[in-house]
Design a protein around this motif. Structure first.
Motif, mmCIF file in Angstrom:
data_model
loop_
_atom_site.group_PDB
_atom_site.id
_atom_site.type_symbol
_atom_site.label_atom_id
_atom_site.label_comp_id
_atom_site.label_asym_id
_atom_site.label_seq_id
_atom_site.Cartn_x
_atom_site.Cartn_y
_atom_site.Cartn_z
ATOM 1 N N PRO A 1 24.456 85.021 55.795
ATOM 2 C CA PRO A 1 25.319 84.022 56.430
ATOM 3 C C PRO A 1 25.919 84.570 57.723
ATOM 4 O O PRO A 1 26.335 85.731 57.765
ATOM 5 N N ARG A 2 25.945 83.757 58.759
ATOM 6 C CA ARG A 2 26.542 84.203 60.018
ATOM 7 C C ARG A 2 28.025 83.854 60.027
ATOM 8 O O ARG A 2 28.456 82.936 59.312
ATOM 9 N N PRO A 3 28.823 84.549 60.821
ATOM 10 C CA PRO A 3 30.253 84.235 60.873
ATOM 11 C C PRO A 3 30.466 82.822 61.406
ATOM 12 O O PRO A 3 29.687 82.345 62.237
ATOM 13 N N GLY A 4 31.494 82.175 60.939
ATOM 14 C CA GLY A 4 31.798 80.829 61.416
ATOM 15 C C GLY A 4 32.438 80.897 62.786
ATOM 16 O O GLY A 4 32.769 81.985 63.271
ATOM 17 N N PRO A 5 32.642 79.742 63.431
ATOM 18 C CA PRO A 5 33.317 79.747 64.729
ATOM 19 C C PRO A 5 34.744 80.269 64.572
ATOM 20 O O PRO A 5 35.418 79.928 63.597
#
Ligand SMILES: NC(=O)c1ccc[n+]([C@@H]2O[C@H](COP(=O)([O-])OP(=O)(O)OC[C@H]3O[C@@H](n4cnc5c(N)ncnc54)[C@H](OP(=O)(O)O)[C@@H]3O)[C@@H](O)[C@H]2O)c1
Length: 336
Positions: free
Chosen positions: A256-260
């Motif tokens: 999972p990539r970091p959220g904004p």
């Protein structure tokens, strides 16, 4: 013909899919039983959502199994009908016949298409699932009002290009982002958007968006995610709407990539962010076909397509979606 060609899932990709994840195999020709038709696939669609279905992650659609043929939207011709829903010679659209040459079906889940409204392959694009996604996503979820600013990412793609033009028809100011100067020029010159941003060369996307949207953004039609979402959030107006249609920038991520980091803006600015899946909106199909068909007939809606020839090249066409190889709808031509 005694054998039916089909593309099967060979292995599950890790990261970006490769041609080795797929294989062209043959199976016995399907035979239409009583109440069925034999359908020849003429055009098949490759779509970003297939990336989810070749993973074994839990999602809204079940994963394809290894060794099994893939499937997706197609346009075909009824070659033989043994009391199936449509007579021989009818052109049909639906699922069940994608990524293969022939299949047998009763036709209950298919719809007949009129080759006189638009070329057959338009039924897997502007008149098919991507067009309906644009229609319900923008009008029902985004609910733009005349004079508002609509920002669309992946704006020259199958969904995005239709969103941009419907938003213009509804009297909005429209800004689109795309991955090449050629795509941006088409958006400005043909699709009629007010500003187009090449996100690959613009440098600071947030600054480019701020310059292109002096009155802020009222509706963000989200196709990409990641940096685009962060930049769009920064420019959203109070009571703005984010239509979460897709986030293709992350489909090949293994973790999972970091959220904004500015997500908290949704609170102070009272932003509504809503996801949707087009198949939940089948009740809008008649409205969609009537409106979009009408805009096409009146010459008010344009589209582009990239054609890849040959069933065997369907995996390349699919992988190309993640490189922006397609200009408009990515279509695979399977047969005449
Ligand atoms: N919710 C639903 O029911 C639904 C239904 C259909 C589609 N969708 C979603 O809608 C979006 C568009 O689908 P589509 O069928 O119209 O595809 P498309 O826009 O015709 O093709 C994909 C485009 O995405 C852009 N792209 C790919 N990787 C990117 C990245 N890392 N960063 C930025 N842009 C990237 C490329 O264009 P550029 O050259 O501009 O980079 C590529 O041409 C996808 O997110 C898809 O999952 C959702």
């Amino acid at each position: 013909m005694t054998e039916n060609r089909q593309i099967v899932l060979k292995s599950r990709p890790v990261g970006l899919p490769t041609p080795e994840n797929f294989a062209l195999e043959t199976a016995p020709m399907p035979v239409a039983g009583e109440g069925e038709m034999l359908v020849r696939t003429l055009w098949m669609s490759v779509d970003p959502y297939i990336r989810g279905r070749i993973s074994d992650r839990k999602s809204y659609a079940p994963p394809f199994q290894i060794g099994e043929p893939l499937d997706g939207y197609f346009v075909g011709r009824v070659e033989e009908s043994k009391g199936g829903r449509f007579p021989a010679g009818t052109h049909v659209f639906g699922t069940g016949g994608g990524w293969r040459d022939y299949h047998a079906a009763d036709g209950k889940a298919l719809r007949a298409v009129d080759p006189d409204i638009a070329p057959l392959q338009a039924n897997i694009g502007v008149l098919g699932m991507p067009g309906q996604t644009a229609y319900v996503g923008l009008l029902d979820i985004g609910r733009p009002k005349e004079g508002e600013t609509v920002f669309v990412s992946a704006a020259s793609g199958a969904v995005g290009a239709v969103v941009c033009q419907i938003a213009k028809l509804k009297g909005c100011r429209v800004v689109g982002s795309a991955g090449s100067d050629e795509k941006c020029a088409w958006l400005s010159d043909e699709a009629g958007v007010d500003a187009a941003i090449n996100y690959r060369t613009c440098g600071d996307l947030e600054a480019a968006l701020a310059a292109a949207c002096p009155d802020g953004i009222d509706v963000y039609f989200e196709n990409v995610g990641g940096e685009h979402l962060q930049a769009a959030l920064s420019q959203m107006n109070f009571f703005g709407r984010i239509v979460a249609c897709g986030m293709i920038a992350g489909y090949n991520d293994s973790a999972p990539r970091p959220g904004p980091n500015n997500l908290f803006l949704v609170v102070g600015r009272r932003i509504r962010m809503q996801g949707f899946i087009v198949s939940d909106h089948r009740e809008r199909t008649d409205d969609f076909l009537s409106d979009v068909g009408g805009w096409i007939r009146d010459g008010r809606l344009r589209w582009r397509e990239t054609v890849v020839e040959g069933l065997e090249r369907a995996p390349d066409a699919f992988i190309g979606l993640f490189h922006g190889d397609n200009f408009g709808k990515m279509c695979v031509k399977v047969a005449e």
